[in-house]
Design a protein around this motif. Structure first.
Motif, short mmCIF file in Angstrom:
data_model
loop_
_atom_site.label_atom_id
_atom_site.label_comp_id
_atom_site.label_asym_id
_atom_site.label_seq_id
_atom_site.Cartn_x
_atom_site.Cartn_y
_atom_site.Cartn_z
N ILE A 89 0.84 -1.21 0.00
CA ILE A 89 0.00 0.00 0.00
C ILE A 89 0.87 1.25 0.00
O ILE A 89 0.61 2.19 -0.76
N VAL A 90 1.91 1.25 0.83
CA VAL A 90 2.83 2.40 0.86
C VAL A 90 3.48 2.58 -0.51
O VAL A 90 3.56 3.70 -1.03
N MET A 91 3.92 1.48 -1.10
CA MET A 91 4.55 1.56 -2.42
C MET A 91 3.57 2.09 -3.47
O MET A 91 3.95 2.91 -4.32
N ALA A 92 2.33 1.66 -3.40
CA ALA A 92 1.32 2.14 -4.34
C ALA A 92 1.12 3.64 -4.19
O ALA A 92 1.01 4.37 -5.19
N ILE A 93 1.09 4.11 -2.97
CA ILE A 93 0.92 5.55 -2.73
C ILE A 93 2.11 6.33 -3.27
O ILE A 93 1.96 7.33 -3.96
N ILE A 114 11.38 7.00 -10.87
CA ILE A 114 10.38 6.22 -10.12
C ILE A 114 10.98 4.89 -9.65
O ILE A 114 10.76 4.48 -8.51
N GLY A 115 11.74 4.22 -10.51
CA GLY A 115 12.38 2.97 -10.11
C GLY A 115 13.34 3.15 -8.95
O GLY A 115 13.36 2.34 -8.01
N LEU A 120 14.34 2.87 -2.96
CA LEU A 120 14.63 3.51 -1.67
C LEU A 120 13.45 3.36 -0.70
O LEU A 120 13.65 3.13 0.49
N THR A 121 12.24 3.48 -1.23
CA THR A 121 11.05 3.30 -0.40
C THR A 121 11.02 1.89 0.17
O THR A 121 10.69 1.68 1.36
N LYS A 122 11.36 0.91 -0.63
CA LYS A 122 11.38 -0.48 -0.17
C LYS A 122 12.40 -0.68 0.95
O LYS A 122 12.14 -1.43 1.90
N ILE A 123 13.54 -0.01 0.87
CA ILE A 123 14.53 -0.12 1.93
C ILE A 123 13.95 0.41 3.24
O ILE A 123 14.07 -0.23 4.29
N ALA A 154 19.54 -8.16 1.70
CA ALA A 154 18.66 -8.69 0.65
C ALA A 154 17.76 -7.59 0.10
O ALA A 154 17.54 -7.50 -1.11
N THR A 155 17.28 -6.72 0.98
CA THR A 155 16.43 -5.62 0.54
C THR A 155 17.20 -4.65 -0.34
O THR A 155 16.67 -4.16 -1.34
N VAL A 156 18.43 -4.37 0.02
CA VAL A 156 19.25 -3.45 -0.79
C VAL A 156 19.47 -4.06 -2.17
O VAL A 156 19.35 -3.36 -3.19
N ILE A 157 19.76 -5.34 -2.23
CA ILE A 157 19.95 -6.01 -3.53
C ILE A 157 18.65 -5.95 -4.33
O ILE A 157 18.65 -5.62 -5.52
N ASN A 158 17.52 -6.25 -3.68
CA ASN A 158 16.22 -6.17 -4.36
C ASN A 158 15.93 -4.75 -4.83
O ASN A 158 15.36 -4.55 -5.91
N SER A 159 16.30 -3.77 -4.03
CA SER A 159 16.03 -2.38 -4.38
C SER A 159 16.88 -1.91 -5.57
O SER A 159 16.38 -1.21 -6.44
N VAL A 160 18.13 -2.30 -5.59
CA VAL A 160 18.99 -1.97 -6.74
C VAL A 160 18.45 -2.65 -7.99
O VAL A 160 18.37 -2.04 -9.07
N ALA A 161 18.05 -3.91 -7.85
CA ALA A 161 17.46 -4.62 -8.98
C ALA A 161 16.19 -3.92 -9.46
O ALA A 161 15.95 -3.80 -10.67
#
Length: 182
Positions: A89-93, A114-115, A120-123, A154-161
């Motif tokens: 929900i946060v990401m959608a906003i 946006i990507g 960064l939002t995911k982190i 793992a989150t940082v790797i996912n976020s860079v991806a």
């Protein structure tokens, strides 16, 4: 008749993106050792951002909540699936607000921004989620913060991806999506 056609199309695309997000997590899942939770590298986050970009904040967020939350419910993360839904929900906003701020102009620069911001939002949301997860099992606050921080690789790797994958897939899929939604 047009309204029911658009409603049916919205339901179909929301379900399709939810399934794609679920599959994107299921097919490529590389676990990473962590102090809090059981993080892993996966394609769910970039697919969530794409769903939001193509479907809008409401439907894209719903697809992300169903895909990510459904994965959690069915794969041993049920106790914290509500946190995953909140993250979606946060990401959608965030993503839909950014896209609106760019006046839905999907030039490469805007989609790249946006990507990056989605990553960064995911982190941030993962860090906060890690704190909540640690507190749920009785960890004291200071230890929860440290543990959550140490669990971010793992989150940082996912976020860079996410920052790299979103623009690439967006421009590959945009013509196809426009053809089906026209």
């Amino acid at each position: 008749m047009t309204t029911s056609h658009n409603t049916l199309k919205n339901i179909i695309f929301t379900g399709l993106f939810a399934a794609i997000i679920y599959i994107g997590i299921s097919l490529l899942r590389i676990p990473i050792p962590a102090m809090v939770g059981r993080p892993f590298i996966h394609f769910g986050n970039p697919l969530m951002v794409l769903a939001i970009l193509f479907l809008g904040g409401r439907l894209g967020g719903l697809a992300a909540a169903i895909g990510l939350g459904g994965f959690d419910l069915l794969n041993g993360y049920a106790a914290t699936s509500w946190l995953t839904v909140l993250e979606a929900i946060v990401m959608a906003i965030v993503v839909s607000t950014l896209f609106k701020a760019f006046k839905h102009d999907d030039e490469p620069r805007n989609i790249i921004i946006i990507g990056i911001i989605a990553g960064l939002t995911k982190i941030v949301t993962s860090f906060l989620t890690g704190i909540v997860e640690a507190l749920m099992v009785g960890t004291v606050f200071k230890a929860a913060v440290v543990g959550s921080f140490l669990s971010l690789p793992a989150t940082v790797i996912n976020s860079v991806a996410t920052a790299f994958i979103v623009p690439i897939l967006y421009f590959m899929l945009r013509p196809l999506f426009r053809r089906f939604t026209a």
